[in-house]
Design a protein around this motif. Structure first.
Motif, PDB file in Angstrom:
ATOM      1  N   GLY A  10       0.826  -1.201   0.000  1.00 40.44           N
ATOM      2  CA  GLY A  10       0.000   0.000   0.000  1.00 40.44           C
ATOM      3  C   GLY A  10       0.852   1.239   0.000  1.00 40.44           C
ATOM      4  O   GLY A  10       2.072   1.185  -0.135  1.00 40.44           O
ATOM      5  N   ASN A  11       0.219   2.389   0.173  1.00 36.48           N
ATOM      6  CA  ASN A  11       0.938   3.659   0.225  1.00 36.48           C
ATOM      7  C   ASN A  11       0.020   4.710   0.801  1.00 36.48           C
ATOM      8  O   ASN A  11      -1.142   4.444   1.121  1.00 36.48           O
ATOM      9  CB  ASN A  11       1.416   4.068  -1.182  1.00 36.48           C
ATOM     10  CG  ASN A  11       0.281   4.080  -2.185  1.00 36.48           C
ATOM     11  OD1 ASN A  11      -0.686   4.823  -2.031  1.00 36.48           O
ATOM     12  ND2 ASN A  11       0.381   3.249  -3.217  1.00 36.48           N
ATOM     13  N   GLY A  12       0.530   5.891   0.921  1.00 38.36           N
ATOM     14  CA  GLY A  12      -0.270   6.988   1.438  1.00 38.36           C
ATOM     15  C   GLY A  12       0.513   8.277   1.422  1.00 38.36           C
ATOM     16  O   GLY A  12       1.710   8.308   1.112  1.00 38.36           O
ATOM     17  N   LYS A  13      -0.177   9.357   1.741  1.00 32.97           N
ATOM     18  CA  LYS A  13       0.473  10.659   1.824  1.00 32.97           C
ATOM     19  C   LYS A  13      -0.213  11.480   2.897  1.00 32.97           C
ATOM     20  O   LYS A  13      -1.400  11.294   3.198  1.00 32.97           O
ATOM     21  CB  LYS A  13       0.426  11.374   0.486  1.00 32.97           C
ATOM     22  CG  LYS A  13      -0.960  11.619  -0.071  1.00 32.97           C
ATOM     23  CD  LYS A  13      -0.897  12.307  -1.424  1.00 32.97           C
ATOM     24  CE  LYS A  13      -2.288  12.534  -1.999  1.00 32.97           C
ATOM     25  NZ  LYS A  13      -2.238  13.241  -3.315  1.00 32.97           N
ATOM     26  N   GLU A  14       0.570  12.362   3.485  1.00 38.69           N
ATOM     27  CA  GLU A  14       0.093  13.243   4.540  1.00 38.69           C
ATOM     28  C   GLU A  14      -0.573  12.441   5.663  1.00 38.69           C
ATOM     29  O   GLU A  14       0.072  11.617   6.287  1.00 38.69           O
ATOM     30  CB  GLU A  14      -0.846  14.304   3.949  1.00 38.69           C
ATOM     31  CG  GLU A  14      -0.138  15.199   2.937  1.00 38.69           C
ATOM     32  CD  GLU A  14      -1.056  16.238   2.341  1.00 38.69           C
ATOM     33  OE1 GLU A  14      -2.277  16.211   2.627  1.00 38.69           O
ATOM     34  OE2 GLU A  14      -0.557  17.094   1.570  1.00 38.69           O
ATOM     35  N   ASN A  15      -1.879  12.630   5.888  1.00 40.81           N
ATOM     36  CA  ASN A  15      -2.509  12.036   7.076  1.00 40.81           C
ATOM     37  C   ASN A  15      -3.222  10.711   6.806  1.00 40.81           C
ATOM     38  O   ASN A  15      -3.959  10.216   7.654  1.00 40.81           O
ATOM     39  CB  ASN A  15      -3.519  13.025   7.673  1.00 40.81           C
ATOM     40  CG  ASN A  15      -4.739  13.195   6.776  1.00 40.81           C
ATOM     41  OD1 ASN A  15      -4.661  13.012   5.560  1.00 40.81           O
ATOM     42  ND2 ASN A  15      -5.861  13.566   7.379  1.00 40.81           N
ATOM     43  N   ASN A  16      -3.009  10.127   5.634  1.00 40.47           N
ATOM     44  CA  ASN A  16      -3.728   8.898   5.295  1.00 40.47           C
ATOM     45  C   ASN A  16      -2.777   7.859   4.697  1.00 40.47           C
ATOM     46  O   ASN A  16      -2.002   8.153   3.793  1.00 40.47           O
ATOM     47  CB  ASN A  16      -4.854   9.197   4.302  1.00 40.47           C
ATOM     48  CG  ASN A  16      -5.697   7.970   4.009  1.00 40.47           C
ATOM     49  OD1 ASN A  16      -6.502   7.557   4.837  1.00 40.47           O
ATOM     50  ND2 ASN A  16      -5.510   7.395   2.844  1.00 40.47           N
ATOM     51  N   PHE A  17      -2.841   6.628   5.217  1.00 42.82           N
ATOM     52  CA  PHE A  17      -2.032   5.514   4.720  1.00 42.82           C
ATOM     53  C   PHE A  17      -2.911   4.273   4.721  1.00 42.82           C
ATOM     54  O   PHE A  17      -3.546   3.959   5.727  1.00 42.82           O
ATOM     55  CB  PHE A  17      -0.809   5.297   5.618  1.00 42.82           C
ATOM     56  CG  PHE A  17       0.303   4.535   4.955  1.00 42.82           C
ATOM     57  CD1 PHE A  17       1.431   5.186   4.484  1.00 42.82           C
ATOM     58  CD2 PHE A  17       0.229   3.158   4.796  1.00 42.82           C
ATOM     59  CE1 PHE A  17       2.472   4.494   3.884  1.00 42.82           C
ATOM     60  CE2 PHE A  17       1.244   2.461   4.177  1.00 42.82           C
ATOM     61  CZ  PHE A  17       2.377   3.133   3.725  1.00 42.82           C
ATOM     62  N   GLN A  18      -2.970   3.544   3.585  1.00 43.32           N
ATOM     63  CA  GLN A  18      -3.813   2.358   3.541  1.00 43.32           C
ATOM     64  C   GLN A  18      -3.230   1.312   2.594  1.00 43.32           C
ATOM     65  O   GLN A  18      -2.377   1.624   1.761  1.00 43.32           O
ATOM     66  CB  GLN A  18      -5.232   2.715   3.106  1.00 43.32           C
ATOM     67  CG  GLN A  18      -5.348   3.371   1.749  1.00 43.32           C
ATOM     68  CD  GLN A  18      -6.785   3.735   1.439  1.00 43.32           C
ATOM     69  OE1 GLN A  18      -7.670   2.870   1.512  1.00 43.32           O
ATOM     70  NE2 GLN A  18      -7.037   4.998   1.107  1.00 43.32           N
ATOM     71  N   GLY A  19      -3.691   0.088   2.748  1.00 41.58           N
ATOM     72  CA  GLY A  19      -3.190  -0.977   1.886  1.00 41.58           C
ATOM     73  C   GLY A  19      -3.877  -2.298   2.165  1.00 41.58           C
ATOM     74  O   GLY A  19      -4.629  -2.452   3.131  1.00 41.58           O
ATOM     75  N   LYS A  20      -3.600  -3.256   1.277  1.00 45.87           N
ATOM     76  CA  LYS A  20      -4.086  -4.622   1.441  1.00 45.87           C
ATOM     77  C   LYS A  20      -3.082  -5.390   2.276  1.00 45.87           C
ATOM     78  O   LYS A  20      -1.871  -5.296   2.037  1.00 45.87           O
ATOM     79  CB  LYS A  20      -4.274  -5.287   0.087  1.00 45.87           C
ATOM     80  CG  LYS A  20      -5.364  -4.647  -0.758  1.00 45.87           C
ATOM     81  CD  LYS A  20      -5.505  -5.353  -2.100  1.00 45.87           C
ATOM     82  CE  LYS A  20      -6.603  -4.714  -2.929  1.00 45.87           C
ATOM     83  NZ  LYS A  20      -6.747  -5.383  -4.266  1.00 45.87           N
ATOM     84  N   ILE A  21      -3.565  -6.163   3.225  1.00 44.74           N
ATOM     85  CA  ILE A  21      -2.679  -6.906   4.126  1.00 44.74           C
ATOM     86  C   ILE A  21      -2.974  -8.405   4.006  1.00 44.74           C
ATOM     87  O   ILE A  21      -4.089  -8.809   3.685  1.00 44.74           O
ATOM     88  CB  ILE A  21      -2.824  -6.424   5.586  1.00 44.74           C
ATOM     89  CG1 ILE A  21      -4.290  -6.449   6.012  1.00 44.74           C
ATOM     90  CG2 ILE A  21      -2.247  -5.022   5.729  1.00 44.74           C
ATOM     91  CD1 ILE A  21      -4.525  -5.985   7.433  1.00 44.74           C
ATOM     92  N   ASN A  22      -1.950  -9.218   4.271  1.00 41.87           N
ATOM     93  CA  ASN A  22      -2.058 -10.663   4.061  1.00 41.87           C
ATOM     94  C   ASN A  22      -1.874 -11.486   5.326  1.00 41.87           C
ATOM     95  O   ASN A  22      -1.994 -12.705   5.292  1.00 41.87           O
ATOM     96  CB  ASN A  22      -1.015 -11.110   3.024  1.00 41.87           C
ATOM     97  CG  ASN A  22      -1.272 -10.489   1.664  1.00 41.87           C
ATOM     98  OD1 ASN A  22      -2.303 -10.704   1.067  1.00 41.87           O
ATOM     99  ND2 ASN A  22      -0.327  -9.689   1.198  1.00 41.87           N
ATOM    100  N   ASN A  23      -1.557 -10.823   6.460  1.00 39.84           N
ATOM    101  CA  ASN A  23      -1.312 -11.575   7.685  1.00 39.84           C
ATOM    102  C   ASN A  23      -1.703 -10.711   8.879  1.00 39.84           C
ATOM    103  O   ASN A  23      -1.029  -9.739   9.207  1.00 39.84           O
ATOM    104  CB  ASN A  23       0.160 -11.972   7.769  1.00 39.84           C
ATOM    105  CG  ASN A  23       0.440 -12.891   8.951  1.00 39.84           C
ATOM    106  OD1 ASN A  23      -0.437 -13.139   9.776  1.00 39.84           O
ATOM    107  ND2 ASN A  23       1.663 -13.385   9.042  1.00 39.84           N
ATOM    108  N   LEU A  24      -2.814 -11.076   9.519  1.00 42.85           N
ATOM    109  CA  LEU A  24      -3.314 -10.300  10.657  1.00 42.85           C
ATOM    110  C   LEU A  24      -2.711 -10.745  11.983  1.00 42.85           C
ATOM    111  O   LEU A  24      -3.059 -10.208  13.026  1.00 42.85           O
ATOM    112  CB  LEU A  24      -4.841 -10.434  10.731  1.00 42.85           C
ATOM    113  CG  LEU A  24      -5.613  -9.967   9.488  1.00 42.85           C
ATOM    114  CD1 LEU A  24      -7.090 -10.230   9.677  1.00 42.85           C
ATOM    115  CD2 LEU A  24      -5.359  -8.513   9.212  1.00 42.85           C
ATOM    116  N   ALA A  25      -1.816 -11.690  11.931  1.00 40.43           N
ATOM    117  CA  ALA A  25      -1.282 -12.264  13.170  1.00 40.43           C
ATOM    118  C   ALA A  25      -0.516 -11.249  14.006  1.00 40.43           C
ATOM    119  O   ALA A  25      -0.354 -11.436  15.213  1.00 40.43           O
ATOM    120  CB  ALA A  25      -0.387 -13.455  12.848  1.00 40.43           C
ATOM    121  N   LYS A  26      -0.050 -10.175  13.370  1.00 39.63           N
ATOM    122  CA  LYS A  26       0.784  -9.217  14.121  1.00 39.63           C
ATOM    123  C   LYS A  26       0.093  -7.876  14.334  1.00 39.63           C
ATOM    124  O   LYS A  26       0.750  -6.849  14.510  1.00 39.63           O
ATOM    125  CB  LYS A  26       2.109  -9.020  13.383  1.00 39.63           C
ATOM    126  CG  LYS A  26       2.951 -10.286  13.358  1.00 39.63           C
ATOM    127  CD  LYS A  26       4.342 -10.054  12.789  1.00 39.63           C
ATOM    128  CE  LYS A  26       5.177 -11.335  12.848  1.00 39.63           C
ATOM    129  NZ  LYS A  26       6.533 -11.136  12.301  1.00 39.63           N
TER     130      LYS A  26
END
Length: 436
Positions: free
Chosen positions: A393-409
């Motif tokens: 993923g990526n983001g700028k300023e106050n927002n960062f988002q993305g697709k994740i593949n492992n919720l264990a952490k």
């Protein structure tokens, strides 16, 4: 060279003499029948050349035969010029000049003969009825197909026409014969279909396969001697592939197996849908409509919950608001839930929000992440979170988002936020028990 398997495709045993034997290895993937789950194994054995062979070497769109030499498994047969090279999985070599016994895997041979001869018949009928050329074909493990040179998708009515004609000829029991001709001089060769021409390393006479009264086709493969041995042909469906059309089919024993598979699936659907085969489509459509309606209601409930969470934070006095708010939902990758919450929530809090499909936080699963708030914290933590959660993923300023593949952490991500805001008090929202 014409091999013994091409002279007599029904010969199952044969004695011959070893010409050469050299140590070799083979990266081998077993067929489905061998239940090897598609895994590649490196086999150790010998490349063996015999004076002649009843094991067909791969060619003409037909896979090689399997069988044994003196009881040892032959895993591959490849043609090199006028010779056939057998890879034999054996702990010991074979002495040059010694006599050996070849044994054919007959069920595999019969299947290949039925599919290949059936392909010749289908090809000839499409040419006769519609002037469609067959430019290639594939003998698959369960279903085969021919590629027709036409941009027009073939209708079910046209498929049924060819299928009826093919099965009529099978019931007639038309003869299938093989003749050897000199490609340079024989008139018989001029009338034979030869879409790919002769191989560059071809030597000697050419084989032409004839279906009585239907066609002649140059081919190196093994074939039945009478169309009745095909049993039956079923054209399954046609699909457009770029500027061509693929027609998928099954012949003989494969048609019987396909019928068994279809009937078993019909019984399973009848039990699951609690209705007979004539009702399957209606019941599935009703089920789809119910799912669609339920999903819509669920999405509305999620939005209501997101709005309620945002209003709860908004109602807190500014002095009591947490520095960050973390929440994970496992009831579906519904990004609207995140967007609704952020649209209604106060802006002076850092939000770490994740959603996933039916898996609790702390487990390995795919999902979506949004980090929004103080730009400095977002840009520092965003890449770290993606690395921990194996996302992109990526983001700028106050927002960062993305697709994740492992919720264990996810808990490690929350711990980073906790450490960042110490010694200031931090609060983390916990998903209600009713939502789990």
């Amino acid at each position: 060279m014409v091999f013994k398997c091409q002279e007599d495709s029904f010969l199952k045993q044969f004695k011959t003499t070893i010409v050469s034997c050299d140590f070799a290895t083979l990266d081998w993937v077993a067929d489905d029948d061998n239940r090897n789950n598609g895994e590649t194994r490196q086999l150790r054995g010998f490349n063996v050349i015999c004076e002649d062979t009843i094991l067909f070497p791969e060619g003409g769109g037909q896979p090689c035969d399997y069988g044994t030499i003196n009881g040892h498994q032959v895993r591959s047969v490849q043609r090199k010029g006028s010779t056939a090279v057998h890879f034999v999985e054996s702990p010991g070599s074979f002495e040059e000049g010694s006599e050996v016994q070849q044994q054919l895997d007959w069920s595999r041979r019969l299947d290949h003969m039925q599919q290949h001869s059936g392909q010749h018949l289908i090809t000839a009928l499409f040419d006769r009825e519609f002037k469609y050329d067959t430019t290639s074909w594939n003998l698959g493990q369960s279903v085969s197909h021919i590629q027709l040179s036409t941009p027009h998708l073939i209708s079910r009515e046209s498929l049924d026409l060819i299928e009826r004609q093919a099965n009529d000829l099978i019931r007639e029991g038309r003869e299938v014969s093989v003749v050897l001709v000199d490609p340079a001089t024989a008139l018989e060769f001029q009338d034979a279909r030869a879409p790919r021409g002769l191989p560059k390393d071809h030597e000697g006479l050419a084989r032409v396969v004839r279906i009585a009264g239907i066609e002649s086709n140059m081919c190196c493969g093994t074939h039945v001697t009478n169309l009745s041995q095909l049993q039956c042909i079923k054209l399954l469906y046609a699909e457009k592939v770029k500027t061509n059309v693929h027609v998928h089919f099954v012949v003989g024993e494969r048609a019987l197996r396909k019928l068994g598979e279809v009937f078993q699936r019909e019984q399973q659907l009848t039990a699951a849908l609690k209705g007979g085969a004539s009702q399957h489509l209606e019941l599935v459509q009703k089920l789809q409509q119910n799912v669609k309606s339920t999903r819509k209601s669920f999405q509305l409930l999620l939005k209501d919950f997101a709005t309620a969470e945002a209003e709860r934070l908004e109602e807190l006095p500014k002095a009591q608001r947490p520095k960050y708010f973390a929440l994970h939902r496992r009831d579906g990758i519904e990004v609207d839930f995140i967007n609704t919450l952020l649209r209604n929530a106060p802006e002076d809090i850092l939000y770490f929000l994740t959603v996933s499909e039916g898996v609790a936080a702390g487990s390995s699963a795919k999902g979506h992440m949004v980090l929004r708030g103080d730009p400095a914290v977002v840009q520092e933590m965003g890449p770290k979170f993606l690395e921990l959660l194996e996302g992109k993923g990526n983001g700028k300023e106050n927002n960062f988002q993305g697709k994740i593949n492992n919720l264990a952490k996810i808990e490690e991500c929350t711990a980073l936020l906790e450490a960042h805001y110490k010694p200031k008090k931090a609060a983390t929202a916990v998903e209600p028990a009713s939502a789990s």
